[in-house]
Design a protein around this motif. Sequence first.
Motif, PDB file in Angstrom:
ATOM      1  N   LEU A   1      29.750  39.659  21.692  1.00 57.38           N
ATOM      2  CA  LEU A   1      30.114  40.712  20.739  1.00 57.38           C
ATOM      3  C   LEU A   1      29.085  41.834  20.715  1.00 57.38           C
ATOM      4  O   LEU A   1      29.433  42.997  20.468  1.00 57.38           O
TER       5      LEU A   1
ATOM      6  N   TYR B   1      30.161  43.871  23.471  1.00 57.57           N
ATOM      7  CA  TYR B   1      31.391  44.563  23.050  1.00 57.57           C
ATOM      8  C   TYR B   1      31.051  45.791  22.219  1.00 57.57           C
ATOM      9  O   TYR B   1      31.598  46.883  22.429  1.00 57.57           O
ATOM     10  N   ASP B   2      30.121  45.633  21.264  1.00 58.59           N
ATOM     11  CA  ASP B   2      29.693  46.766  20.448  1.00 58.59           C
ATOM     12  C   ASP B   2      28.983  47.823  21.289  1.00 58.59           C
ATOM     13  O   ASP B   2      29.155  49.026  21.070  1.00 58.59           O
TER      14      ASP B   2
ATOM     15  N   SER C   1      31.352  49.918  23.096  1.00 57.08           N
ATOM     16  CA  SER C   1      32.093  50.811  22.196  1.00 57.08           C
ATOM     17  C   SER C   1      31.132  51.702  21.424  1.00 57.08           C
ATOM     18  O   SER C   1      31.320  51.954  20.229  1.00 57.08           O
TER      19      SER C   1
ATOM     20  N   ARG D   1      32.547  54.387  19.181  1.00 55.89           N
ATOM     21  CA  ARG D   1      33.671  53.978  18.334  1.00 55.89           C
ATOM     22  C   ARG D   1      33.759  54.759  17.033  1.00 55.89           C
ATOM     23  O   ARG D   1      34.838  54.856  16.441  1.00 55.89           O
TER      24      ARG D   1
ATOM     25  N   GLY E   1      29.805  47.297  13.223  1.00 55.75           N
ATOM     26  CA  GLY E   1      29.446  46.332  14.248  1.00 55.75           C
ATOM     27  C   GLY E   1      29.746  44.925  13.776  1.00 55.75           C
ATOM     28  O   GLY E   1      30.016  44.678  12.598  1.00 55.75           O
ATOM     29  N   PHE E   2      29.682  43.973  14.698  1.00 51.48           N
ATOM     30  CA  PHE E   2      29.999  42.587  14.347  1.00 51.48           C
ATOM     31  C   PHE E   2      28.900  42.005  13.459  1.00 51.48           C
ATOM     32  O   PHE E   2      27.764  42.492  13.422  1.00 51.48           O
TER      33      PHE E   2
ATOM     34  N   TYR F   1      34.375  40.801  13.567  1.00 55.22           N
ATOM     35  CA  TYR F   1      34.297  42.028  14.355  1.00 55.22           C
ATOM     36  C   TYR F   1      35.565  42.837  14.126  1.00 55.22           C
ATOM     37  O   TYR F   1      36.495  42.385  13.455  1.00 55.22           O
TER      38      TYR F   1
END
Length: 565
Positions: A115, A118-119, A122, A125, A137-138, A164
Amino acid sequence: MQRDLHAMSATEYDLVVVGGGITGASVAWDAALRGLKVALLEKDDFAHATTAGSSKLVHGGLRYLVNGELKLVRESLRERRRWENNAPHMVHPLPFVLPTYGWGMSGPIVMSIGLALYDLLSFDRNWLSDDDKKLPGFKRLSKGKALDLVPSLPREGLTGAMLYYDCQMFAPERLCLECIEGAVEYGADAANYAEVTGFDSEAAMGNGVRIKGITVSDRLTGETHRVRGKVVVNAAGPWADKLMGFADDTPARRLIRSKGIHIITRALTGENALAIKSKIGGHFFVIPWRGHTIIGTTDTVFEEEPDKAGVTEKDIADFLRVVNDGLPGLNLKRADVLHFYVGLRPLVDTTPQVAGEDGKKDSYNASRAAEVYDHAPEEAIEGLVSAIGGKWTTSRHLAEQVVDLALKKLGKTAKCETHCTPVYGGEIGRLKSFIARAKLRHAHLPGDVVENLVAFYGSRIDEVLTTATERQGESEELLRRLGPNVAEIGAQVVHAVRHEMARHLADVVFRRTGLGTLGHPGPDVIAHAAELMRRELGWDETVTAREIAETTRAFDTQSASKAAA
């Protein structure tokens, strides 16, 4: 937006797009914005198949990280932000709870690393003007907090959860239609119920051929038309290889069709979605949507004709076993299923890479990456481009690549504008403020009716309400609800017929409005919508009864015999 195949057959287009799902819609929208003369043709209704049959998610594809598809994840996350910006009434943040178990691949350490990546991918975002659309964020949740949020989680080995964010669509079929309406606004022509039955071609240099148009069967009148185009784009989704077969008996590209069913039930998880893994059926999502819950999806290879795809009682029973295995605390039964639907994912067949150990096709692990295929180099078919595979989230970017190639073939240049252009209805600004102003402006309507109108039409809400006053004496009736328990009003039905090319009752019930997307709204509601369409289209009693019967059958499961036919 008017349907006129006679006029289309008298026009020569730069680009003829075959397929009215989100890929074809995005291609038409992009090309029209770049100044090309565009025709879009769909054999059924717009967005009737894969586009409507999705999980309603606009997401980065967290599980693609496991396959090392970083480029696809980054592309998806970038496109997620663009959909939030360009369709603010349709695409909204959605929190996901991802439970962690043990200390291995499903444990908190590995999940945190995934994650965090993933953040990182992005990073843009929150490049958004509306603070309500921004995605945090997660964060890691304790076991106790995870159970507070989701009491139905299996407790054995549970070590907590991750929270998330991704996004979801309010109505994917409407968002697709808005891309088409945007294309038409910029000069494109479109027609539904226009089935392409062949290519119009001529000999080219060497042993090749040049596609110079298509043959179209009007499924409403039975007439045949020819539509001319300098470049034809195959955006037929699960039917793409069938269309290729009109040009070459053995097309160079093949598809894996992955069947995905979803079920809709009562609200189960509050505002949070769940990403759950079942020991007997892979992962599935539990997603809050319009006061209900969508659970999906299955992922099995479908080897029949794509027109035969449907949901059987066995499909539902098998999927419920998977769901109850992953979330035994839910104990869902068949009576809990309020509605269901199916979609076929068109995946690029890259055999042998996607072959399972038993030699069978494996749709679950097949890449969701798309391919833009020029038929000229390998097959000596000039003037034909196929857009194959892909996913909802990345459809805009896929279209950009298709139009780039088409422009090259046409000897033209023009920059893509869809990444920064609101969809038809997307010129809103801050959504919360827009809704508040719409309620003040239309204080004569109930609040939930106005909210529903904004969700479906965005900045074009006044155009829909103006339909109620187009003809004398209609206003009061068309501003009333279609039933006591629905937010839709009569003006939406009439607007769909007059301005959105709705030709069958199912078009209105399932794709122009949300009347049927949560399950059967009731016989009186269906009859009311049918009566409004009867007046607009001049149906007699026989046609009206048939339309009601056919729409009602769409709420039934497919029989096993029909599925095997």
